[in-house]
Each structure stands twice: as structure tokens, then as C-alpha cells.
Write a protein that holds these residues in place. Sequence first.
Motif, PDB file in Angstrom:
ATOM      1  N   ARG A   1      -6.809  -1.280 -38.228  1.00  0.00           N
ATOM      2  CA  ARG A   1      -7.144   0.196 -37.887  1.00  0.00           C
ATOM      3  C   ARG A   1      -7.407   0.436 -36.706  1.00  0.00           C
ATOM      4  NH1 ARG A   1      -8.860   4.591 -41.404  1.00  0.00           N
ATOM      5  NH2 ARG A   1      -7.450   3.795 -42.823  1.00  0.00           N
ATOM      6  N   MET A   2      -8.221  -0.461 -35.986  1.00  0.00           N
ATOM      7  CA  MET A   2      -8.560  -0.222 -34.476  1.00  0.00           C
ATOM      8  C   MET A   2      -7.316  -0.396 -33.755  1.00  0.00           C
ATOM      9  SD  MET A   2     -11.403   0.689 -34.450  1.00  0.00           S
ATOM     10  CE  MET A   2     -11.557   0.700 -32.736  1.00  0.00           C
ATOM     11  N   LYS A   3      -6.330  -1.427 -34.103  1.00  0.00           N
ATOM     12  CA  LYS A   3      -5.171  -1.348 -33.261  1.00  0.00           C
ATOM     13  C   LYS A   3      -4.244  -0.298 -33.371  1.00  0.00           C
ATOM     14  CE  LYS A   3      -3.289  -5.586 -33.504  1.00  0.00           C
ATOM     15  NZ  LYS A   3      -2.690  -6.793 -33.835  1.00  0.00           N
ATOM     16  N   GLY A   4      -4.176   0.319 -34.425  1.00  0.00           N
ATOM     17  CA  GLY A   4      -3.574   1.433 -34.670  1.00  0.00           C
ATOM     18  C   GLY A   4      -4.187   2.815 -33.886  1.00  0.00           C
ATOM     19  N   LEU A   5      -5.414   2.870 -33.888  1.00  0.00           N
ATOM     20  CA  LEU A   5      -6.132   3.991 -32.988  1.00  0.00           C
ATOM     21  C   LEU A   5      -6.024   3.450 -31.619  1.00  0.00           C
ATOM     22  CD1 LEU A   5      -9.325   4.142 -35.332  1.00  0.00           C
ATOM     23  CD2 LEU A   5      -7.591   5.627 -35.243  1.00  0.00           C
ATOM     24  N   ALA A   6      -5.899   2.519 -31.228  1.00  0.00           N
ATOM     25  CA  ALA A   6      -5.729   2.127 -29.970  1.00  0.00           C
ATOM     26  C   ALA A   6      -4.130   2.565 -29.337  1.00  0.00           C
ATOM     27  CB  ALA A   6      -6.046   0.727 -29.473  1.00  0.00           C
ATOM     28  N   ARG A   7      -3.419   2.394 -30.244  1.00  0.00           N
ATOM     29  CA  ARG A   7      -1.914   2.628 -29.886  1.00  0.00           C
ATOM     30  C   ARG A   7      -1.716   3.959 -29.661  1.00  0.00           C
ATOM     31  NH1 ARG A   7      -2.327  -1.248 -27.696  1.00  0.00           N
ATOM     32  NH2 ARG A   7      -2.663  -3.073 -28.680  1.00  0.00           N
ATOM     33  N   ASP A   8      -2.350   4.698 -30.821  1.00  0.00           N
ATOM     34  CA  ASP A   8      -2.277   5.891 -30.825  1.00  0.00           C
ATOM     35  C   ASP A   8      -2.852   6.733 -29.377  1.00  0.00           C
ATOM     36  OD1 ASP A   8      -1.197   5.849 -33.290  1.00  0.00           O
ATOM     37  OD2 ASP A   8      -2.971   6.664 -34.233  1.00  0.00           O
ATOM     38  N   LEU A   9      -4.088   6.030 -29.095  1.00  0.00           N
ATOM     39  CA  LEU A   9      -4.805   6.631 -27.899  1.00  0.00           C
ATOM     40  C   LEU A   9      -3.941   6.358 -26.697  1.00  0.00           C
ATOM     41  CD1 LEU A   9      -7.042   7.671 -26.379  1.00  0.00           C
ATOM     42  CD2 LEU A   9      -8.188   5.665 -26.510  1.00  0.00           C
ATOM     43  N   GLU A  10      -3.257   5.136 -26.764  1.00  0.00           N
ATOM     44  CA  GLU A  10      -2.564   4.696 -25.446  1.00  0.00           C
ATOM     45  C   GLU A  10      -1.166   5.718 -25.379  1.00  0.00           C
ATOM     46  OE1 GLU A  10      -1.547   0.340 -23.950  1.00  0.00           O
ATOM     47  OE2 GLU A  10      -0.318   0.846 -25.794  1.00  0.00           O
ATOM     48  N   ARG A  11      -0.598   6.066 -26.734  1.00  0.00           N
ATOM     49  CA  ARG A  11       0.706   7.013 -26.293  1.00  0.00           C
ATOM     50  C   ARG A  11       0.065   8.320 -26.010  1.00  0.00           C
ATOM     51  NH1 ARG A  11       2.377   3.845 -31.052  1.00  0.00           N
ATOM     52  NH2 ARG A  11       1.213   5.132 -32.559  1.00  0.00           N
ATOM     53  N   LYS A  12      -1.176   8.891 -26.325  1.00  0.00           N
ATOM     54  CA  LYS A  12      -1.499  10.130 -25.951  1.00  0.00           C
ATOM     55  C   LYS A  12      -1.914   9.952 -24.788  1.00  0.00           C
ATOM     56  CE  LYS A  12      -5.669  12.923 -26.845  1.00  0.00           C
ATOM     57  NZ  LYS A  12      -6.971  12.922 -27.349  1.00  0.00           N
ATOM     58  N   LEU A  13      -2.606   9.018 -23.970  1.00  0.00           N
ATOM     59  CA  LEU A  13      -2.698   9.006 -22.637  1.00  0.00           C
ATOM     60  C   LEU A  13      -1.559   8.957 -21.816  1.00  0.00           C
ATOM     61  CD1 LEU A  13      -6.039   6.843 -22.688  1.00  0.00           C
ATOM     62  CD2 LEU A  13      -5.980   9.264 -22.242  1.00  0.00           C
ATOM     63  N   GLN A  14      -0.411   8.111 -22.371  1.00  0.00           N
ATOM     64  CA  GLN A  14       0.637   8.032 -21.509  1.00  0.00           C
ATOM     65  C   GLN A  14       1.480   9.223 -21.505  1.00  0.00           C
ATOM     66  OE1 GLN A  14       2.433   4.308 -23.036  1.00  0.00           O
ATOM     67  NE2 GLN A  14       1.231   3.002 -21.843  1.00  0.00           N
ATOM     68  N   ALA A  15       1.486   9.957 -22.427  1.00  0.00           N
ATOM     69  CA  ALA A  15       2.057  11.307 -22.479  1.00  0.00           C
ATOM     70  C   ALA A  15       1.638  12.265 -21.561  1.00  0.00           C
ATOM     71  CB  ALA A  15       2.133  11.835 -24.079  1.00  0.00           C
ATOM     72  N   ASN A  16       0.064  12.161 -21.536  1.00  0.00           N
ATOM     73  CA  ASN A  16      -0.615  13.331 -20.574  1.00  0.00           C
ATOM     74  C   ASN A  16      -0.599  12.698 -19.230  1.00  0.00           C
ATOM     75  OD1 ASN A  16      -0.875  14.965 -22.913  1.00  0.00           O
ATOM     76  ND2 ASN A  16      -2.975  13.822 -23.371  1.00  0.00           N
ATOM     77  N   ALA A  17      -0.153  11.613 -18.955  1.00  0.00           N
ATOM     78  CA  ALA A  17      -0.037  11.239 -17.480  1.00  0.00           C
ATOM     79  C   ALA A  17       0.727  11.773 -16.647  1.00  0.00           C
ATOM     80  CB  ALA A  17       0.457   9.752 -17.320  1.00  0.00           C
TER      81      ALA A  17
END
Length: 156
Positions: free
Chosen positions: A140-156
Motif C-alpha cells: 500500500r505504501m509503495k502504491g501511495l509513493a508511486r501515485d505521489l511521484e507521478r503527481k509531483l512529476q506531472a506538476n513539475a
Amino acid sequence: MQLTAREDIEAPLDRVFAALSDFDSVERQALRRGLDVQRTSGPATGPAEGMTWHATFGFRGKSREADIQLAEFQPPERMVFDSVSGGLKVQMVLDVVALSRTRTRIGVTVEMMPTTLSARLLVQSLKLAKGGMDRRFRDRMKGLARDLERKLQANA
């Protein structure tokens, strides 16, 4: 009983911590996952120690309630949440560490401390399934981290 997980994210420390402490967004995510979360106190301007929430959720076929408090808030590296649900006290510690300028590690530790007999029985039954719980928690933490990473890279 304690559960721990660590995940690395390809994003700078300050942006990761800002996303993790964006409680409006976290509350919306919880609602999408079926939890009823309501902020009961705290400043409207941003995160601060002492903020509280009331959550209602289903667990093992029953509706449960929890009161959650942001007990410690040390930007950009640490948040500690204390919660009480029935006779179970839970403390979640979120540590954020910069590995490099563009890579950040999130460490999450959840400790459950029973205060009643029924809560002790619940924690004891969880301990019997600890291997599976550890794996699901890390997944679950891995999934949340991947979602957060995608969100941050999309907003970069």
C-alpha cells in the motif's frame, strides 16, 4: 505491534513534504477510499501541530470511529499523528529524508497500543497475521509513493 515501510521517490524533499502535508488533498483521497473524514480543529491557513480529525471507516465488518491529532509537525522532515479508536491507540510517524537533491525517502512507522481487553485481542489476532499485514502495508505504501511521484512529476 509495529508496522514499518520505506519508499524512495524521485522528487525533491520540500515538494514531497508539501504534498504529504496538503491535508485537503489527503482528506479527499480518504473520502475516495470510503473513509468519512472531517477536520474538527486546526488553522485554515495551513498545517500545524494540534490539528484534529474525526474519521469513520469500516473494519472487519463493523463501522469504527477514530479521533486523529497531528501531535508533531516539523517541516520538512517529520509528522507524528496520534489516534484513538475504541481501546486502541495508534501512532503514525512519517519521516522524510533527502537522499539527493532530486530523490527523497519516506519512512512510515505505525505502532498500535491496546488499552482494553478487546483491543488486546484484536492486536493479538493481527500479530498472528503479521507477515501478510507487513506485506500489504508495504504494498500500500509503495502504491501511495508511486501515485505521489507521478503527481509531483506531472506538476513539475
